[in-house]
Design a protein around this motif. Structure first.
Motif, PDB file in Angstrom:
ATOM      1  N   ILE A  31      14.744   1.310 -19.776  1.00  0.00           N
ATOM      2  CA  ILE A  31      13.770   2.376 -20.034  1.00  0.00           C
ATOM      3  C   ILE A  31      12.494   2.154 -19.225  1.00  0.00           C
ATOM      4  O   ILE A  31      11.943   1.037 -19.196  1.00  0.00           O
ATOM      5  CB  ILE A  31      13.420   2.445 -21.528  1.00  0.00           C
ATOM      6  N   LEU A  32      12.012   3.223 -18.576  1.00  0.00           N
ATOM      7  CA  LEU A  32      10.680   3.257 -17.984  1.00  0.00           C
ATOM      8  C   LEU A  32       9.951   4.454 -18.580  1.00  0.00           C
ATOM      9  O   LEU A  32      10.499   5.562 -18.616  1.00  0.00           O
ATOM     10  CB  LEU A  32      10.742   3.402 -16.464  1.00  0.00           C
ATOM     11  N   ALA A  33       8.714   4.238 -19.033  1.00  0.00           N
ATOM     12  CA  ALA A  33       7.971   5.302 -19.710  1.00  0.00           C
ATOM     13  C   ALA A  33       6.912   5.940 -18.821  1.00  0.00           C
ATOM     14  O   ALA A  33       6.197   6.837 -19.252  1.00  0.00           O
ATOM     15  CB  ALA A  33       7.308   4.743 -20.974  1.00  0.00           C
ATOM     16  N   ASP A  34       6.807   5.499 -17.576  1.00  0.00           N
ATOM     17  CA  ASP A  34       5.796   5.996 -16.650  1.00  0.00           C
ATOM     18  C   ASP A  34       6.459   6.290 -15.313  1.00  0.00           C
ATOM     19  O   ASP A  34       7.378   5.577 -14.903  1.00  0.00           O
ATOM     20  CB  ASP A  34       4.681   4.965 -16.469  1.00  0.00           C
ATOM     21  N   GLY A  35       5.979   7.322 -14.627  1.00  0.00           N
ATOM     22  CA  GLY A  35       6.608   7.703 -13.374  1.00  0.00           C
ATOM     23  C   GLY A  35       6.283   6.818 -12.193  1.00  0.00           C
ATOM     24  O   GLY A  35       7.042   6.760 -11.221  1.00  0.00           O
ATOM     25  N   LEU A  36       5.171   6.112 -12.235  1.00  0.00           N
ATOM     26  CA  LEU A  36       4.725   5.349 -11.066  1.00  0.00           C
ATOM     27  C   LEU A  36       5.675   4.241 -10.623  1.00  0.00           C
ATOM     28  O   LEU A  36       5.904   4.070  -9.427  1.00  0.00           O
ATOM     29  CB  LEU A  36       3.324   4.784 -11.320  1.00  0.00           C
ATOM     30  N   PRO A  37       6.250   3.440 -11.521  1.00  0.00           N
ATOM     31  CA  PRO A  37       7.090   2.332 -11.054  1.00  0.00           C
ATOM     32  C   PRO A  37       8.545   2.699 -10.780  1.00  0.00           C
ATOM     33  O   PRO A  37       9.334   1.832 -10.396  1.00  0.00           O
ATOM     34  CB  PRO A  37       7.012   1.333 -12.223  1.00  0.00           C
ATOM     35  N   VAL A  38       8.915   3.964 -10.957  1.00  0.00           N
ATOM     36  CA  VAL A  38      10.334   4.327 -10.922  1.00  0.00           C
ATOM     37  C   VAL A  38      10.972   4.051  -9.563  1.00  0.00           C
ATOM     38  O   VAL A  38      12.036   3.425  -9.467  1.00  0.00           O
ATOM     39  CB  VAL A  38      10.529   5.808 -11.305  1.00  0.00           C
ATOM     40  N   VAL A  39      10.353   4.528  -8.484  1.00  0.00           N
ATOM     41  CA  VAL A  39      10.967   4.416  -7.161  1.00  0.00           C
ATOM     42  C   VAL A  39      11.189   2.949  -6.778  1.00  0.00           C
ATOM     43  O   VAL A  39      12.273   2.575  -6.314  1.00  0.00           O
ATOM     44  CB  VAL A  39      10.116   5.133  -6.102  1.00  0.00           C
ATOM     45  N   SER A  40      10.187   2.115  -6.974  1.00  0.00           N
ATOM     46  CA  SER A  40      10.345   0.700  -6.626  1.00  0.00           C
ATOM     47  C   SER A  40      11.410   0.038  -7.496  1.00  0.00           C
ATOM     48  O   SER A  40      12.167  -0.819  -7.016  1.00  0.00           O
ATOM     49  CB  SER A  40       9.009  -0.033  -6.759  1.00  0.00           C
ATOM     50  N   TRP A  41      11.503   0.444  -8.779  1.00  0.00           N
ATOM     51  CA  TRP A  41      12.521  -0.136  -9.654  1.00  0.00           C
ATOM     52  C   TRP A  41      13.911   0.249  -9.174  1.00  0.00           C
ATOM     53  O   TRP A  41      14.834  -0.566  -9.157  1.00  0.00           O
ATOM     54  CB  TRP A  41      12.307   0.340 -11.094  1.00  0.00           C
ATOM     55  N   VAL A  42      14.076   1.492  -8.761  1.00  0.00           N
ATOM     56  CA  VAL A  42      15.375   1.952  -8.266  1.00  0.00           C
ATOM     57  C   VAL A  42      15.760   1.192  -6.999  1.00  0.00           C
ATOM     58  O   VAL A  42      16.908   0.777  -6.827  1.00  0.00           O
ATOM     59  CB  VAL A  42      15.352   3.473  -8.005  1.00  0.00           C
ATOM     60  N   ARG A  43      14.807   0.997  -6.101  1.00  0.00           N
ATOM     61  CA  ARG A  43      15.082   0.243  -4.871  1.00  0.00           C
ATOM     62  C   ARG A  43      15.539  -1.182  -5.180  1.00  0.00           C
ATOM     63  O   ARG A  43      16.447  -1.721  -4.524  1.00  0.00           O
ATOM     64  CB  ARG A  43      13.831   0.188  -3.991  1.00  0.00           C
ATOM     65  N   ASP A  44      14.938  -1.785  -6.184  1.00  0.00           N
ATOM     66  CA  ASP A  44      15.210  -3.193  -6.479  1.00  0.00           C
ATOM     67  C   ASP A  44      16.456  -3.402  -7.338  1.00  0.00           C
ATOM     68  O   ASP A  44      17.100  -4.452  -7.269  1.00  0.00           O
ATOM     69  CB  ASP A  44      14.011  -3.831  -7.199  1.00  0.00           C
ATOM     70  N   ASN A  45      16.819  -2.400  -8.161  1.00  0.00           N
ATOM     71  CA  ASN A  45      17.852  -2.628  -9.180  1.00  0.00           C
ATOM     72  C   ASN A  45      19.125  -1.789  -9.020  1.00  0.00           C
ATOM     73  O   ASN A  45      20.115  -2.067  -9.693  1.00  0.00           O
ATOM     74  CB  ASN A  45      17.258  -2.379 -10.568  1.00  0.00           C
TER      75      ASN A  45
END
Length: 224
Positions: A31-45
């Motif tokens: 779960i991510l509750a904020d839009g800001l970290p989404v792109v970097s999380w997708v790249r990493d995971n």
């Protein structure tokens, strides 16, 4: 390892409920509750699928979808309380694979997740009459020229090209491209076909591989 599903949702009760249902279905939710970290999380995971809310703190879901489509073809299901058709169509143009509108049943979400993963699971390449489609990367080339296609345009062209000579009605193409036909009109297929033809003509003028069959639908033909 279980398939990892990224839930991007700022309503904590809803995201927790979705996570519980996904775990019961043998998925691994995050779960991510904020839009800001989404792109970097997708790249990493590298998640298997993203459930992406449109209205998020930090960053809009459509902007996130558009940026992710710049480097990944990970399936994206947009979750929204917006009911305006323009928002839905715009989201699909940006590369979303499906839509779910609030309020919804968590069981429906799990079913949609499974359906989208099934559709995206059969990765394959296709070569026909100068056309090359690479499903894993969503790369498309016509006679050596790159076609800059949206994810929806790619799926539409891939389905037609995989069945040369077969006529598909608009309803059949909608069933193939969209899991929930309520979100689009049948004229949406006409719009996608028009854009596909324009892009293909720009890449290779005079080549008309998608033919209209009056009163019926469309088919993919090899050149005579």
């Amino acid at each position: 390892m279980n398939e990892r599903i990224l839930i991007v949702e700022d309503e904590s009760r809803l995201s927790s409920l979705l996570a519980d249902y996904l775990r019961q279905a043998n998925f691994e939710p995050h779960i991510l509750a904020d839009g800001l970290p989404v792109v970097s999380w997708v790249r990493d995971n590298h998640p298997s699928l993203i459930l992406l809310d449109l209205m998020l703190p930090g960053r809009d879901g459509m902007e996130i979808c558009k940026e992710i489509r710049g480097f990944s073809d990970v399936p994206i299901i947009m979750v929204t309380a917006r009911i305006e058709e323009i928002d839905r169509l715009l989201g699909l143009e940006l590369g979303a694979d499906d839509y779910i509108c609030k309020p919804f049943s968590p069981r429906e979400v799990v079913a949609r997740v499974k359906a989208v993963l099934r559709r995206s699971g059969g990765q394959s390449n296709l070569h026909s009459q100068g056309l090359t489609l690479e499903e894993a990367s969503l790369h498309a080339n016509l006679n050596g020229c790159k076609l800059d296609l949206t994810a929806v345009e790619f799926k539409l062209l891939q389905h037609l090209a995989a069945h040369p000579g077969r006529i598909f009605s608009r309803e059949q193409l909608m069933d193939r491209i969209y899991a929930d036909r309520r979100i689009v009109s049948d004229r949406t297929i006409d719009s996608h076909i028009k854009k596909l033809r324009k892009k293909m003509d720009t890449a290779s003028p005079g080549v008309d591989l998608i033919r209209s069959v009056y009163g019926v639908g469309y088919k993919f033909e090899t050149e005579e």
